[in-house]
Design a protein around this motif. Structure first.
Motif, PDB file in Angstrom:
ATOM      1  N   UNK A   1      80.294   5.114 -63.941  1.00 38.22           N
ATOM      2  CA  UNK A   1      80.675   3.796 -64.441  1.00 38.22           C
ATOM      3  C   UNK A   1      79.444   3.103 -65.003  1.00 38.22           C
ATOM      4  N   UNK A   2      79.682   1.997 -65.721  1.00 37.46           N
ATOM      5  CA  UNK A   2      78.589   1.185 -66.250  1.00 37.46           C
ATOM      6  C   UNK A   2      78.619  -0.189 -65.588  1.00 37.46           C
ATOM      7  N   UNK A   3      77.540  -0.932 -65.728  1.00 36.66           N
ATOM      8  CA  UNK A   3      77.480  -2.264 -65.142  1.00 36.66           C
ATOM      9  C   UNK A   3      78.496  -3.202 -65.784  1.00 36.66           C
ATOM     10  N   UNK A   4      78.742  -3.031 -67.067  1.00 34.89           N
ATOM     11  CA  UNK A   4      79.721  -3.893 -67.743  1.00 34.89           C
ATOM     12  C   UNK A   4      81.115  -3.741 -67.145  1.00 34.89           C
ATOM     13  N   UNK A   5      81.442  -2.520 -66.733  1.00 36.53           N
ATOM     14  CA  UNK A   5      82.773  -2.284 -66.155  1.00 36.53           C
ATOM     15  C   UNK A   5      82.936  -2.952 -64.795  1.00 36.53           C
ATOM     16  N   UNK A   6      81.819  -3.332 -64.175  1.00 36.82           N
ATOM     17  CA  UNK A   6      81.854  -3.943 -62.842  1.00 36.82           C
ATOM     18  C   UNK A   6      81.435  -5.416 -62.878  1.00 36.82           C
ATOM     19  N   UNK A   7      81.405  -5.984 -64.085  1.00 37.46           N
ATOM     20  CA  UNK A   7      80.871  -7.341 -64.256  1.00 37.46           C
ATOM     21  C   UNK A   7      81.679  -8.399 -63.502  1.00 37.46           C
ATOM     22  N   UNK A   8      82.939  -8.150 -63.247  1.00 34.63           N
ATOM     23  CA  UNK A   8      83.783  -9.144 -62.565  1.00 34.63           C
ATOM     24  C   UNK A   8      83.838  -8.951 -61.048  1.00 34.63           C
ATOM     25  N   UNK A   9      83.133  -7.970 -60.545  1.00 39.02           N
ATOM     26  CA  UNK A   9      83.167  -7.678 -59.109  1.00 39.02           C
ATOM     27  C   UNK A   9      82.192  -8.570 -58.332  1.00 39.02           C
ATOM     28  N   UNK A  10      82.536  -8.854 -57.086  1.00 39.38           N
ATOM     29  CA  UNK A  10      81.604  -9.521 -56.175  1.00 39.38           C
ATOM     30  C   UNK A  10      80.594  -8.473 -55.709  1.00 39.38           C
ATOM     31  N   UNK A  11      79.301  -8.783 -55.880  1.00 41.57           N
ATOM     32  CA  UNK A  11      78.246  -7.807 -55.583  1.00 41.57           C
ATOM     33  C   UNK A  11      77.402  -8.295 -54.414  1.00 41.57           C
ATOM     34  N   UNK A  12      77.264  -7.437 -53.422  1.00 41.77           N
ATOM     35  CA  UNK A  12      76.411  -7.731 -52.261  1.00 41.77           C
ATOM     36  C   UNK A  12      74.962  -7.380 -52.588  1.00 41.77           C
ATOM     37  N   UNK A  13      74.052  -8.269 -52.173  1.00 42.63           N
ATOM     38  CA  UNK A  13      72.625  -8.080 -52.482  1.00 42.63           C
ATOM     39  C   UNK A  13      71.820  -8.234 -51.195  1.00 42.63           C
ATOM     40  N   UNK A  14      71.619  -7.134 -50.444  1.00 37.18           N
ATOM     41  CA  UNK A  14      70.924  -7.241 -49.150  1.00 37.18           C
ATOM     42  C   UNK A  14      69.458  -7.650 -49.323  1.00 37.18           C
ATOM     43  N   UNK A  15      68.907  -8.224 -48.285  1.00 37.58           N
ATOM     44  CA  UNK A  15      67.511  -8.673 -48.326  1.00 37.58           C
ATOM     45  C   UNK A  15      66.530  -7.509 -48.426  1.00 37.58           C
ATOM     46  N   UNK A  16      66.947  -6.326 -47.972  1.00 31.98           N
ATOM     47  CA  UNK A  16      66.060  -5.160 -48.054  1.00 31.98           C
ATOM     48  C   UNK A  16      66.373  -4.301 -49.292  1.00 31.98           C
ATOM     49  N   UNK A  17      66.934  -4.907 -50.309  1.00 29.66           N
ATOM     50  CA  UNK A  17      67.260  -4.191 -51.553  1.00 29.66           C
ATOM     51  C   UNK A  17      66.012  -3.484 -52.088  1.00 29.66           C
ATOM     52  N   UNK A  18      66.176  -2.241 -52.564  1.00 31.73           N
ATOM     53  CA  UNK A  18      65.040  -1.461 -53.056  1.00 31.73           C
ATOM     54  C   UNK A  18      65.110  -1.215 -54.565  1.00 31.73           C
ATOM     55  N   UNK A  19      66.087  -1.798 -55.238  1.00 28.03           N
ATOM     56  CA  UNK A  19      66.227  -1.584 -56.685  1.00 28.03           C
ATOM     57  C   UNK A  19      65.444  -2.598 -57.510  1.00 28.03           C
ATOM     58  N   UNK A  20      64.975  -3.640 -56.886  1.00 28.30           N
ATOM     59  CA  UNK A  20      64.015  -4.519 -57.536  1.00 28.30           C
ATOM     60  C   UNK A  20      64.573  -5.598 -58.448  1.00 28.30           C
ATOM     61  N   UNK A  21      65.880  -5.797 -58.496  1.00 30.19           N
ATOM     62  CA  UNK A  21      66.348  -6.878 -59.356  1.00 30.19           C
ATOM     63  C   UNK A  21      66.523  -8.175 -58.573  1.00 30.19           C
ATOM     64  N   UNK A  22      66.321  -9.298 -59.304  1.00 27.71           N
ATOM     65  CA  UNK A  22      66.428 -10.600 -58.657  1.00 27.71           C
ATOM     66  C   UNK A  22      67.865 -10.895 -58.268  1.00 27.71           C
ATOM     67  N   UNK A  23      68.794 -10.542 -59.136  1.00 23.29           N
ATOM     68  CA  UNK A  23      70.208 -10.703 -58.838  1.00 23.29           C
ATOM     69  C   UNK A  23      70.992  -9.611 -59.562  1.00 23.29           C
ATOM     70  N   UNK A  24      71.708  -8.754 -58.841  1.00 22.16           N
ATOM     71  CA  UNK A  24      72.483  -7.708 -59.506  1.00 22.16           C
ATOM     72  C   UNK A  24      73.555  -8.319 -60.410  1.00 22.16           C
ATOM     73  N   UNK A  25      73.910  -7.627 -61.494  1.00 23.86           N
ATOM     74  CA  UNK A  25      74.990  -8.115 -62.355  1.00 23.86           C
ATOM     75  C   UNK A  25      76.297  -8.231 -61.575  1.00 23.86           C
ATOM     76  N   UNK A  26      77.133  -9.184 -61.952  1.00 23.31           N
ATOM     77  CA  UNK A  26      78.395  -9.403 -61.254  1.00 23.31           C
ATOM     78  C   UNK A  26      78.396 -10.749 -60.555  1.00 23.31           C
ATOM     79  N   UNK A  27      79.424 -11.001 -59.807  1.00 20.80           N
ATOM     80  CA  UNK A  27      79.559 -12.251 -59.062  1.00 20.80           C
ATOM     81  C   UNK A  27      78.812 -12.138 -57.738  1.00 20.80           C
ATOM     82  N   UNK A  28      77.852 -13.025 -57.472  1.00 20.44           N
ATOM     83  CA  UNK A  28      77.111 -12.930 -56.206  1.00 20.44           C
ATOM     84  C   UNK A  28      77.996 -13.273 -55.003  1.00 20.44           C
TER      85      UNK A  28
END
Length: 263
Positions: free
Chosen positions: A95-122
């Motif tokens: 899948x692509x990020x655009x296909x998941x743009x309307x999803x609620x996205x969990x962003x744990x404090x120990x995230x290792x992907x390095x983005x400030x806020x993942x795409x989608x609904x926080x």
């Protein structure tokens, strides 16, 4: 003395998701005299553990503080989205990020992907750990982006994951304090780089010398023909090897020799 020189063992830190088993097995085969001790650490604390000398080296996630730590990148992990098994995301293998743009996205404090806020609904709040975030996904609160190894580590029967083509990825590296590059660290570097047991520890080996079984006999020098002589076979009937006595290179066959004409 610091690092492995002051320790009876070689201490290897590793972060969640990284599997050091293959390298540990090779170490035990090559250095049975030096036990290897595994030190599990959270990804966010790995650099501090190495700086404090609590491990000789570590399998960590980049980036690290390159002012004090050396690092050798080992591999890059694909990023996946973790979702319930009945989620629409399971309809495709990727899948692509655009296909998941309307999803609620969990962003744990120990995230290792390095983005400030993942795409989608926080989500309403950030889970403390990736493990907590996986629990929230199972509760139907949202989806989660993680490296594939973390999805496997926290696998649940009611969840699944799919590769996200355009998400940031996580690089895994071997890291150690630059000022504590000991012989044992060099040994482990050789293992992760796939060097053989006979390879030198990062040092350039001396050039190989050609093997000789004995002094090779020199070929005798060719004798140069004397001036005025040739090395070919005689073409006349005189048996000499030089020019024809009459000054030619050989008379034509059938030439008659008569008496000189009178004047």
């Amino acid at each position: 003395m610091t690092g492995s020189e002051a320790s009876p063992t070689f201490r290897l830190a590793y972060v969640p998701g990284v599997t050091p088993a293959k390298w540990v097995r090779i170490w035990n085969e090559r250095r049975p005299d030096v036990p290897l001790t595994l030190v599990p650490v959270p990804a966010a604390e790995a650099s501090d553990v190495l700086r404090r000398g609590e491990a000789d080296a570590g399998l960590v996630r980049l980036p690290v503080d390159r002012t004090v730590l050396s690092a050798i990148p080992l591999y890059t992990e694909a990023t996946v989205v973790v979702a319930p098994k009945d989620h629409v995301v399971t309809a495709a293998e990727e899948v692509s990020l655009d296909e998941l743009a309307d999803e609620v996205v969990l962003h744990p404090l120990d995230d290792v992907l390095g983005w400030q806020q993942p795409p989608g609904e926080p989500a309403f709040e950030r889970p403390a750990t990736t493990e907590d975030a996986v629990e929230h996904v199972a509760s139907g609160i949202g989806i989660l982006y993680v490296p594939q190894s973390l999805a496997r580590l926290h696998h649940r029967k009611d969840l699944t994951y799919r590769t996200v083509l355009d998400a940031p990825q996580s690089d895994v590296a071997l890291s150690w304090p630059e000022e504590a590059t000991t012989d044992l660290v060099e040994d482990f570097i050789g293992i992760v780089r796939g060097r053989t047991v006979n390879s030198t520890r990062g040092r350039t080996p001396p050039p190989a010398q050609p093997k000789t079984k004995g002094k090779r006999a020199e070929a005798p020098a060719r004798r140069k023909p004397a001036a005025g002589k040739t090395t070919g076979k005689a073409t006349g009937k005189t048996g000499t090897t030089g020019k024809n006595p009459r000054g030619s290179s050989g008379g034509a066959k059938g030439t008659r020799r008569g008496k000189p004409r009178g004047r």
